[in-house]
Design a protein around this motif. Structure first.
Motif, PDB file in Angstrom:
ATOM      1  N   HIS A  47       0.848  -1.185   0.000  1.00  0.00           N
ATOM      2  CA  HIS A  47       0.000   0.000   0.000  1.00  0.00           C
ATOM      3  C   HIS A  47       0.889   1.242   0.000  1.00  0.00           C
ATOM      4  O   HIS A  47       2.019   1.201   0.498  1.00  0.00           O
ATOM      5  N   THR A  48       0.391   2.330  -0.526  1.00  0.00           N
ATOM      6  CA  THR A  48       1.130   3.583  -0.548  1.00  0.00           C
ATOM      7  C   THR A  48       0.353   4.648   0.222  1.00  0.00           C
ATOM      8  O   THR A  48      -0.786   4.432   0.631  1.00  0.00           O
ATOM      9  N   GLY A  49       0.978   5.801   0.426  1.00  0.00           N
ATOM     10  CA  GLY A  49       0.313   6.872   1.154  1.00  0.00           C
ATOM     11  C   GLY A  49       1.233   8.050   1.358  1.00  0.00           C
ATOM     12  O   GLY A  49       2.335   8.116   0.798  1.00  0.00           O
ATOM     13  N   GLN A  50       0.795   8.981   2.183  1.00  0.00           N
ATOM     14  CA  GLN A  50       1.580  10.180   2.466  1.00  0.00           C
ATOM     15  C   GLN A  50       2.808   9.833   3.298  1.00  0.00           C
ATOM     16  O   GLN A  50       2.742   9.006   4.218  1.00  0.00           O
ATOM     17  N   VAL A  51       3.920  10.474   2.984  1.00  0.00           N
ATOM     18  CA  VAL A  51       5.177  10.238   3.697  1.00  0.00           C
ATOM     19  C   VAL A  51       5.753  11.589   4.142  1.00  0.00           C
ATOM     20  O   VAL A  51       5.771  12.545   3.365  1.00  0.00           O
ATOM     21  N   MET A  52       6.253  11.636   5.368  1.00  0.00           N
ATOM     22  CA  MET A  52       6.918  12.821   5.907  1.00  0.00           C
ATOM     23  C   MET A  52       8.358  12.471   6.221  1.00  0.00           C
ATOM     24  O   MET A  52       8.624  11.526   6.974  1.00  0.00           O
ATOM     25  N   TYR A  53       9.291  13.219   5.641  1.00  0.00           N
ATOM     26  CA  TYR A  53      10.716  12.947   5.803  1.00  0.00           C
ATOM     27  C   TYR A  53      11.372  14.161   6.453  1.00  0.00           C
ATOM     28  O   TYR A  53      11.412  15.237   5.871  1.00  0.00           O
TER      29      TYR A  53
ATOM     30  N   ILE B 223       5.022  11.028  -6.558  1.00  0.00           N
ATOM     31  CA  ILE B 223       5.916  11.242  -5.422  1.00  0.00           C
ATOM     32  C   ILE B 223       5.849  12.694  -4.958  1.00  0.00           C
ATOM     33  O   ILE B 223       5.790  12.981  -3.750  1.00  0.00           O
ATOM     34  N   ALA B 224       5.859  13.632  -5.895  1.00  0.00           N
ATOM     35  CA  ALA B 224       5.785  15.047  -5.542  1.00  0.00           C
ATOM     36  C   ALA B 224       4.509  15.377  -4.782  1.00  0.00           C
ATOM     37  O   ALA B 224       4.494  16.263  -3.913  1.00  0.00           O
ATOM     38  N   GLU B 225       3.445  14.659  -5.083  1.00  0.00           N
ATOM     39  CA  GLU B 225       2.165  14.914  -4.425  1.00  0.00           C
ATOM     40  C   GLU B 225       2.103  14.315  -3.022  1.00  0.00           C
ATOM     41  O   GLU B 225       1.477  14.890  -2.118  1.00  0.00           O
ATOM     42  N   ASN B 226       2.769  13.182  -2.804  1.00  0.00           N
ATOM     43  CA  ASN B 226       2.598  12.434  -1.561  1.00  0.00           C
ATOM     44  C   ASN B 226       3.785  12.462  -0.608  1.00  0.00           C
ATOM     45  O   ASN B 226       3.657  11.993   0.530  1.00  0.00           O
TER      46      ASN B 226
END
Length: 285
Positions: free
Chosen positions: A66-72, A101-104
């Motif tokens: 699954h994919t989703g929002q990522v905070m780095y 990727i730019a969106e999430n």
């Protein structure tokens, strides 16, 4: 809320939600490696894989279900360096993958900002900032607290705080960390006890991965060429091995070799026993 024991006995349990194989959502994990090995590249590319809901974004081959929002949170490198890394990685991505990727994926440079996750106000702000995320990456652990790294009590408190962050957001929390000097010197960066500081740090996480340089012995054992000549001392610096040294859930995953490309980008590579028969079974570790 307490567990309904009878329901647990009689009903089919829910499927576990893994960020990637072995790393469970809502838990805390660690990625440990010596300095300048490529752990930040690995972590950033892993973040991209989780953030990309389109084909072509999984450069490491992690195959997240699954994919989703990522905070780095990037605490070791200044913004210009991060931009250069992203540019190098972007060369290996399709346009649709770049857009996803730019969106999430959100990358927050924190170098010089004196982030202290043990401060209640700062922790609350991070919880709010990371709402609805699937993965939170903290690069590196030493940049987000002021506790004693060699104190088991302090490091247990730190992991408990990261568990709170995971519980409040539902995300998996991955922190990056360095190995101790002995493990670096003895080539044991892939061992659970290699992490620098108190043992409680890794004892209390649920998943621990590593990135390790290719050793001199491995460089003579492995080949990436059609003639099966050994990689050798002159080229071994291009290769790193990544795997798992601790995993509480799911089946163990085999280690994997990566080759550094222009800009430091890590891409999977097939290695064969030097002098052996190419096309035969490949030993990944």
């Amino acid at each position: 809320m307490a567990i309904d024991i009878m329901a647990a006995f009689t009903q089919e349990p829910p499927e576990l939600d893994f960020i990637w194989p072995g790393f469970l959502a809502g838990t805390v994990g660690a990625l440990v490696a010596p300095g300048a090995t490529g752990k930040s590249f690995w972590a950033l590319q892993a973040a991209m894989a989780v953030a990309c809901n389109a084909p072509g974004g999984d450069l490491l081959g992690l195959a997240p279900k699954h994919t989703g929002q990522v905070m780095y949170f990037a605490g070791e490198d200044p913004k210009p360096v991060l931009v250069r890394r992203l540019h190098a990685m972007g060369r290996h991505l399709s346009e649709v993958a770049r857009e996803a990727i730019a969106e999430n994926l959100t990358i927050e440079p924190i170098l010089g900002k004196r982030l202290n996750i043990m401060d209640e106000a700062q922790l609350a702000a991070i919880v709010d900032q990371c709402a609805n995320t699937r993965l939170i990456v903290l690069d590196t652990l030493s940049r987000i607290h002021t506790l004693d790294e060699n104190s088991n009590g302090d490091m247990a408190r730190l992991v408990t705080t990261l568990e709170y962050l995971a519980a409040q957001t539902g995300a998996a929390v991955l922190f990056l960390h360095h190995v101790n000097k002995n493990s670096t010197r003895e080539g044991q960066a892939d061992q659970q006890q290699a992490a620098r500081g108190a043992s409680a740090l890794i004892d209390n996480v649920r998943w621990c991965g590593y990135v390790a340089r290719m050793t001199e012995e491995e460089a003579q054992h492995w080949s990436d060429r059609s003639d099966l000549r050994p990689i050798g001392e002159e080229r071994r610096g291009y290769f790193v091995r990544s795997g798992t040294s601790k995993q509480n859930y799911d089946m163990p995953q085999p280690a994997r070799w990566y080759c550094r490309h222009e800009g430091g980008v890590l891409l999977p590579v097939d290695l064969f026993k030097a002098g052996g028969k190419k096309g035969g079974r490949r030993d990944e570790a």
